[in-house]
Design an enzyme around this catalytic site. Structure first.
Site, PDB file in Angstrom:
ATOM      1  N   LYS A   1     100.457  56.213 -40.364  1.00  0.00           N
ATOM      2  CA  LYS A   1      99.883  57.340 -40.729  1.00  0.00           C
ATOM      3  C   LYS A   1     101.312  58.452 -40.618  1.00  0.00           C
ATOM      4  CE  LYS A   1      95.246  57.180 -39.324  1.00  0.00           C
ATOM      5  NZ  LYS A   1      95.088  55.682 -38.944  1.00  0.00           N
TER       6      LYS A   1
HETATM    7  C1  LIG Z   1      94.427  54.587 -39.495  1.00  0.00           C
HETATM    8  C2  LIG Z   1      94.687  53.266 -39.305  1.00  0.00           C
HETATM    9  C3  LIG Z   1      94.138  52.416 -40.113  1.00  0.00           C
HETATM   10  C4  LIG Z   1      93.105  52.350 -41.193  1.00  0.00           C
HETATM   11  O1  LIG Z   1      93.692  53.397 -42.416  1.00  0.00           O
HETATM   12  P1  LIG Z   1      92.776  54.142 -43.301  1.00  0.00           P
HETATM   13  O2  LIG Z   1      93.402  54.887 -44.170  1.00  0.00           O
HETATM   14  O3  LIG Z   1      91.768  54.681 -42.586  1.00  0.00           O
HETATM   15  O4  LIG Z   1      91.958  53.068 -43.820  1.00  0.00           O
HETATM   16  C5  LIG Z   1      94.495  51.066 -40.146  1.00  0.00           C
HETATM   17  N1  LIG Z   1      95.396  50.734 -39.158  1.00  0.00           N
HETATM   18  C6  LIG Z   1      95.958  51.559 -38.397  1.00  0.00           C
HETATM   19  C7  LIG Z   1      96.960  51.115 -37.195  1.00  0.00           C
HETATM   20  C8  LIG Z   1      95.545  52.954 -38.489  1.00  0.00           C
HETATM   21  O5  LIG Z   1      96.114  53.875 -37.526  1.00  0.00           O
END
Ligand SMILES: *Cc1c(COP(=O)(O)O)cnc(C)c1O
Length: 438
Positions: A107
């Site tokens: 993220k």
């Molecule tokens: C947010 C997140 C996801 C999922 O990502 P999306 O874009 O919501 O599909 C997967 N793994 C981790 C560790 C995350 O923080």
């Protein structure tokens, strides 16, 4: 570039408008009017490019003349000051480690770019922008770290008292400066409700420019296409004739949507694997043709516990609501917690590599795809969305291993928490926010 809403009943807007507004007024998600296409020659010219240069070439096509290009390049270099390694596990599998940013999860790619872009737009308009977010944990820390120290911005984070982990709380409350943490005496829903009320309060909005920074913001999606492009070009340079599979651990499907953007731009990705835990609305849609989201189920891969993925409407839009087109590019698999743990064990035993539970879901789904299609030799990249140290306990009780905690995470635990405790009452939030207005 012009952006439209997936609900098709809101005005078309500029990138700046789409970014500062977040959600369109008709409650749809913003989409670019077209996806810029790279020519063969452009792809070849970029095949050796460092990450930041490729990111700049992509971002430029969405930003156009809305921001000075020197400025854009500068903010990209500043956003991506960490590695994006591809690690080999077995002959035809690689893991793209997206967890080398400040909060140890992918993220950071979206949040750091969004923060700097919003900062640049705010500076241009000579205004100060207040970002308001409710968080149950991880999104809040990526946003807090993303905006930390970015001029012309301040972040106010609302989190539910006693309902986030110690590490998460420290990440939210120890930055200081332009990052303000409000510990709300209520649950996550209460935090979200307070944020909603603030956005609906005209008096407050006449004093402050409020922006949300949640995952549906288009400025978080665009930068997530950078690493797909990067990995696809690297793959092609090494294996020019082998089609590439990319497996994406998914929750709200922002990550996978960004991957489809990269593919439509022309970056060579043959097929995507949508890997979910038991929250399998999208794999079920792909199998049955019916999208029927269920209530959220709790699993080991908590960041993917999403019953009704918010970016599904963007995918439907890209594929023109046609199931065949959707299936042509994406196959879905749902992985349960037992398989998740077993895959962590197998990969550790065979390759001496520690997967976090989210990446493990992606790894297993790639394997299932190869088995289902008999394409055992197909080359695949699994996106690793989090560092295993973020899921310390799951790794410990699955593999019996105490993962080394990276220094940047350890340091945060020694810092002092600075949060303002507020009641679950809109007036408390409002008076806090009004203290910024002058
Ligand atoms: C947010 C997140 C996801 C999922 O990502 P999306 O874009 O919501 O599909 C997967 N793994 C981790 C560790 C995350 O923080």
């Amino acid at each position: 570039m012009i952006f439209y809403s997936t609900n098709l009943s809101a005005p078309h807007v500029s990138l700046k408008h789409a970014v500062l507004e977040g959600l369109a007024p008709d409650k749809g998600l913003y989409m670019p009017e077209y996806i810029p296409r790279f020519s063969e020659k452009e792809l070849t010219d970029l095949s050796e490019a460092p990450f930041y240069e490729l990111a700049f070439e992509i971002a430029k096509r969405f930003v156009n003349n809305e921001l000075d290009h020197e400025r854009l390049l500068g903010l990209i270099k500043d956003s991506y000051n960490f590695d994006v390694p591809l690690v080999q596990t077995g002959e035809n599998t690689q893991i793209l480690e997206l967890f080398h940013g400040p909060t140890l999860a992918f993220k950071d790619f979206g949040a750091r770019f969004m923060a700097r872009l919003i900062g640049a737009f705010a500076e241009e308009d000579h205004r100060q922008i207040t970002i308001l977010v409710a968080t149950s944990g991880d999104t809040g820390s990526a946003v807090a770290y993303g905006f930390q120290g970015v001029p012309n911005t301040r972040v106010v984070i609302l989190y539910p008292s006693g309902k986030v982990s110690d590490i998460q709380e420290k990440q939210l409350t120890t930055l200081g400066g332009n990052v303000h943490a409000l510990e709300v005496q209520g649950d996550f829903d209460a935090c979200q409700k307070l944020v909603k009320e603030a956005f609906g309060d005209q008096e407050l909005r006449s004093h402050l420019t409020l922006t949300s920074a949640n995952s549906i913001n288009i400025s978080r999606l665009i930068p997530q296409s950078f690493y797909y492009a990067y990995a696809a070009l690297k793959h092609r340079a090494n294996y020019p004739d082998s089609p590439l599979l990319v497996s994406v651990p998914s929750g709200n499907f922002g990550n996978l949507t960004a991957g489809v953007f990269a593919q439509k731009m022309g970056f060579p990705i043959a097929h995507f694997i949508a890997a979910t835990n038991l929250n399998e609305s999208v794999p079920r849609y792909l199998n049955t043709g019916v999208f029927d989201p269920h209530a959220t189920i709790e699993t080991l891969s908590t960041a993917m516990d999403v019953g009704n993925p918010s970016n599904f409407s963007r995918l439907l839009d890209i594929f023109d609501k046609k199931l065949e087109l959707f299936r042509g590019d994406i196959t879905g698999f749902s992985i349960d917690d037992i398989e998740t743990r077993q895959t962590m064990k197998d990969v550790y035993a065979m390759h001496n590599y520690i997967l976090d539970p989210h990446t493990s879901v992606g790894y297993k789904a790639l394997k299932m795809y190869r088995e289902q299609t008999n394409l055992y030799d197909a080359y695949g990249i699994v996106l690793s969305t989090a560092h295993p140290a973020k899921f310390y306990d799951v790794v410990l009780n699955t593999l019996g291993i105490k993962v080394d905690i990276p220094e940047r995470l350890q340091n945060v635990l020694t810092l002092e928490k600075k949060a303002q405790l507020i009641e679950n009452d809109f007036n408390a939030l409002k008076s806090f926010l009004k203290s910024f207005a002058c």
